[in-house]
Design a protein around this motif. Structure first.
Motif, PDB file in Angstrom:
ATOM      1  N   VAL A  26       1.307   5.770  -8.804  1.00  0.00           N
ATOM      2  CA  VAL A  26       0.509   6.855  -9.384  1.00  0.00           C
ATOM      3  C   VAL A  26       1.419   7.800 -10.177  1.00  0.00           C
ATOM      4  CG1 VAL A  26      -0.846   8.924  -8.826  1.00  0.00           C
ATOM      5  CG2 VAL A  26      -1.381   6.743  -7.720  1.00  0.00           C
ATOM      6  N   ARG A  27       2.592   8.098  -9.657  1.00  0.00           N
ATOM      7  CA  ARG A  27       3.548   8.965 -10.358  1.00  0.00           C
ATOM      8  C   ARG A  27       3.939   8.355 -11.703  1.00  0.00           C
ATOM      9  NH1 ARG A  27       8.607   8.076 -10.721  1.00  0.00           N
ATOM     10  NH2 ARG A  27       8.740   6.804  -8.837  1.00  0.00           N
ATOM     11  N   ILE A  28       4.241   7.073 -11.704  1.00  0.00           N
ATOM     12  CA  ILE A  28       4.609   6.393 -12.950  1.00  0.00           C
ATOM     13  C   ILE A  28       3.411   6.359 -13.897  1.00  0.00           C
ATOM     14  CG2 ILE A  28       5.306   4.169 -13.942  1.00  0.00           C
ATOM     15  CD1 ILE A  28       6.976   3.772 -11.336  1.00  0.00           C
ATOM     16  N   GLU A  29       2.243   6.077 -13.371  1.00  0.00           N
ATOM     17  CA  GLU A  29       1.031   6.029 -14.195  1.00  0.00           C
ATOM     18  C   GLU A  29       0.731   7.368 -14.849  1.00  0.00           C
ATOM     19  OE1 GLU A  29      -1.550   3.651 -15.275  1.00  0.00           O
ATOM     20  OE2 GLU A  29       0.448   2.811 -15.080  1.00  0.00           O
ATOM     21  N   SER A  30       1.038   8.466 -14.164  1.00  0.00           N
ATOM     22  CA  SER A  30       0.750   9.791 -14.724  1.00  0.00           C
ATOM     23  C   SER A  30       1.535  10.047 -16.007  1.00  0.00           C
ATOM     24  CB  SER A  30       1.046  10.882 -13.689  1.00  0.00           C
ATOM     25  OG  SER A  30       2.450  11.021 -13.512  1.00  0.00           O
ATOM     26  N   GLN A  31       2.560   9.249 -16.278  1.00  0.00           N
ATOM     27  CA  GLN A  31       3.383   9.396 -17.478  1.00  0.00           C
ATOM     28  C   GLN A  31       2.846   8.576 -18.648  1.00  0.00           C
ATOM     29  OE1 GLN A  31       7.224   8.077 -16.113  1.00  0.00           O
ATOM     30  NE2 GLN A  31       7.260   9.571 -14.459  1.00  0.00           N
ATOM     31  N   SER A  32       1.801   7.810 -18.417  1.00  0.00           N
ATOM     32  CA  SER A  32       1.237   6.893 -19.410  1.00  0.00           C
ATOM     33  C   SER A  32       0.194   7.599 -20.272  1.00  0.00           C
ATOM     34  CB  SER A  32       0.590   5.710 -18.678  1.00  0.00           C
ATOM     35  OG  SER A  32      -0.190   4.948 -19.550  1.00  0.00           O
ATOM     36  N   PRO A  33       0.054   7.179 -21.544  1.00  0.00           N
ATOM     37  CA  PRO A  33      -1.018   7.756 -22.365  1.00  0.00           C
ATOM     38  C   PRO A  33      -2.410   7.335 -21.884  1.00  0.00           C
ATOM     39  CG  PRO A  33       0.190   6.088 -23.619  1.00  0.00           C
ATOM     40  CD  PRO A  33       0.899   6.261 -22.308  1.00  0.00           C
ATOM     41  N   SER A  34      -2.485   6.247 -21.144  1.00  0.00           N
ATOM     42  CA  SER A  34      -3.765   5.770 -20.583  1.00  0.00           C
ATOM     43  C   SER A  34      -3.575   5.460 -19.106  1.00  0.00           C
ATOM     44  CB  SER A  34      -4.233   4.505 -21.308  1.00  0.00           C
ATOM     45  OG  SER A  34      -4.406   4.738 -22.668  1.00  0.00           O
TER      46      SER A  34
ATOM     47  N   TYR B 114      -5.475  -3.240  -6.560  1.00  0.00           N
ATOM     48  CA  TYR B 114      -4.672  -3.750  -5.448  1.00  0.00           C
ATOM     49  C   TYR B 114      -5.502  -4.666  -4.545  1.00  0.00           C
ATOM     50  CZ  TYR B 114      -1.620  -3.984  -1.422  1.00  0.00           C
ATOM     51  OH  TYR B 114      -0.836  -4.455  -0.389  1.00  0.00           O
ATOM     52  N   ASN B 115      -6.766  -4.327  -4.373  1.00  0.00           N
ATOM     53  CA  ASN B 115      -7.641  -5.099  -3.495  1.00  0.00           C
ATOM     54  C   ASN B 115      -8.344  -6.261  -4.182  1.00  0.00           C
ATOM     55  OD1 ASN B 115      -7.206  -3.661  -1.043  1.00  0.00           O
ATOM     56  ND2 ASN B 115      -8.381  -1.970  -1.897  1.00  0.00           N
ATOM     57  N   CYS B 116      -8.082  -6.459  -5.471  1.00  0.00           N
ATOM     58  CA  CYS B 116      -8.712  -7.546  -6.219  1.00  0.00           C
ATOM     59  C   CYS B 116      -8.154  -8.892  -5.744  1.00  0.00           C
ATOM     60  CB  CYS B 116      -8.445  -7.362  -7.708  1.00  0.00           C
ATOM     61  SG  CYS B 116      -9.118  -8.675  -8.722  1.00  0.00           S
ATOM     62  N   PRO B 117      -9.011  -9.827  -5.346  1.00  0.00           N
ATOM     63  CA  PRO B 117      -8.518 -11.098  -4.810  1.00  0.00           C
ATOM     64  C   PRO B 117      -7.720 -11.939  -5.809  1.00  0.00           C
ATOM     65  CG  PRO B 117     -10.940 -11.006  -4.732  1.00  0.00           C
ATOM     66  CD  PRO B 117     -10.461  -9.717  -5.299  1.00  0.00           C
ATOM     67  N   ARG B 118      -7.979 -11.804  -7.089  1.00  0.00           N
ATOM     68  CA  ARG B 118      -7.238 -12.565  -8.107  1.00  0.00           C
ATOM     69  C   ARG B 118      -6.089 -11.758  -8.705  1.00  0.00           C
ATOM     70  NH1 ARG B 118     -10.183 -17.102 -10.605  1.00  0.00           N
ATOM     71  NH2 ARG B 118     -12.103 -17.376  -9.455  1.00  0.00           N
ATOM     72  N   GLY B 119      -5.862 -10.568  -8.181  1.00  0.00           N
ATOM     73  CA  GLY B 119      -4.849  -9.686  -8.738  1.00  0.00           C
ATOM     74  C   GLY B 119      -3.509  -9.793  -8.027  1.00  0.00           C
ATOM     75  N   PHE B 120      -2.469  -9.561  -8.797  1.00  0.00           N
ATOM     76  CA  PHE B 120      -1.108  -9.514  -8.277  1.00  0.00           C
ATOM     77  C   PHE B 120      -0.441  -8.286  -8.871  1.00  0.00           C
ATOM     78  CE2 PHE B 120      -2.348 -13.899  -8.077  1.00  0.00           C
ATOM     79  CZ  PHE B 120      -1.794 -14.362  -6.894  1.00  0.00           C
ATOM     80  N   GLN B 121       0.180  -7.477  -8.025  1.00  0.00           N
ATOM     81  CA  GLN B 121       0.876  -6.286  -8.485  1.00  0.00           C
ATOM     82  C   GLN B 121       2.313  -6.343  -7.958  1.00  0.00           C
ATOM     83  OE1 GLN B 121      -1.902  -5.843  -6.267  1.00  0.00           O
ATOM     84  NE2 GLN B 121      -3.199  -6.256  -8.017  1.00  0.00           N
ATOM     85  N   TYR B 122       3.230  -5.942  -8.802  1.00  0.00           N
ATOM     86  CA  TYR B 122       4.645  -5.976  -8.442  1.00  0.00           C
ATOM     87  C   TYR B 122       5.282  -4.646  -8.782  1.00  0.00           C
ATOM     88  CZ  TYR B 122       3.797 -10.934  -8.144  1.00  0.00           C
ATOM     89  OH  TYR B 122       3.289 -12.149  -7.781  1.00  0.00           O
TER      90      TYR B 122
ATOM     91  N   PRO C 169       0.811  -1.218   0.000  1.00  0.00           N
ATOM     92  CA  PRO C 169       0.000   0.000   0.000  1.00  0.00           C
ATOM     93  C   PRO C 169       0.851   1.277   0.000  1.00  0.00           C
ATOM     94  CG  PRO C 169      -0.928  -1.583   1.530  1.00  0.00           C
ATOM     95  CD  PRO C 169       0.396  -2.154   1.058  1.00  0.00           C
ATOM     96  N   ALA C 170       1.981   1.253   0.671  1.00  0.00           N
ATOM     97  CA  ALA C 170       2.856   2.425   0.724  1.00  0.00           C
ATOM     98  C   ALA C 170       3.463   2.776  -0.638  1.00  0.00           C
ATOM     99  CB  ALA C 170       3.973   2.198   1.743  1.00  0.00           C
ATOM    100  N   ASP C 171       3.378   1.846  -1.600  1.00  0.00           N
ATOM    101  CA  ASP C 171       3.939   2.071  -2.936  1.00  0.00           C
ATOM    102  C   ASP C 171       2.990   2.815  -3.864  1.00  0.00           C
ATOM    103  OD1 ASP C 171       6.148   0.545  -2.114  1.00  0.00           O
ATOM    104  OD2 ASP C 171       5.299  -1.307  -2.944  1.00  0.00           O
TER     105      ASP C 171
END
Length: 146
Positions: free
Chosen positions: A15-23, A34-42, A8-10
């Motif tokens: 968000v900073r990295i995402e702001s550089q994306s076209p989408s 992040y809270n999705c039970p089938r999701g994995f984020q790294y 969560p602290a990440d």
């Protein structure tokens, strides 16, 4: 470089990295994923700095790569390849057979990355993306043969 599960602290760094994306994903979308039970984020760290991140969803023996993003200041250094390699290793350890993803047809660096790693085009979604408008290429890779 360190590859680890996102915490969560990440979220502010992602968000900073995402702001550089076209989408970019919104902060609320990131939190929901992040809270999705089938999701994995790294995340990928260079020292204490998060320089990339990815999101995956697992559905039994299939997975979808939802997002892979590298900070603009760290692009062109092979970090997308490193992040993808680590994500694929995670999926293999989960006995995933196939991974799917969608990529903008005009995102040449990403298309090259995926082709280099064995992804094959299996479809096209016309006008899938907006701002700017673009088609989505649907790609698939066999990870583990059962």
């Amino acid at each position: 470089m360190l590859f680890r599960a996102m915490l969560p602290a990440d979220l502010d760094s992602v968000v900073r990295i995402e702001s550089q994306s076209p989408s970019p994903w919104s902060p609320s979308s990131l939190l929901e994923e992040y809270n999705c039970p089938r999701g994995f984020q790294y995340v990928l760290l260079d020292g204490n700095l998060i320089v990339g991140w990815c999101a995956l969803t697992l559905l039994d023996f299939e997975a979808e790569l939802l997002k892979i993003a590298i900070d603009k200041s760290h692009r062109g250094q092979g970090l997308g390849q490193l992040l993808l390699k680590e994500a694929l290793a995670h999926l293999e350890a989960q006995n995933v057979c196939e991974i799917f993803l969608e990529v903008r047809s005009h995102n040449t660096p990403a298309c090259r990355l995926y082709a280099k790693n064995g992804f094959k085009q299996v479809g096209t979604r016309k006008n899938y993306y907006q701002n700017p408008a673009d088609d989505a290429l649907v790609l698939k890779k066999t990870v583990v043969n059962n």
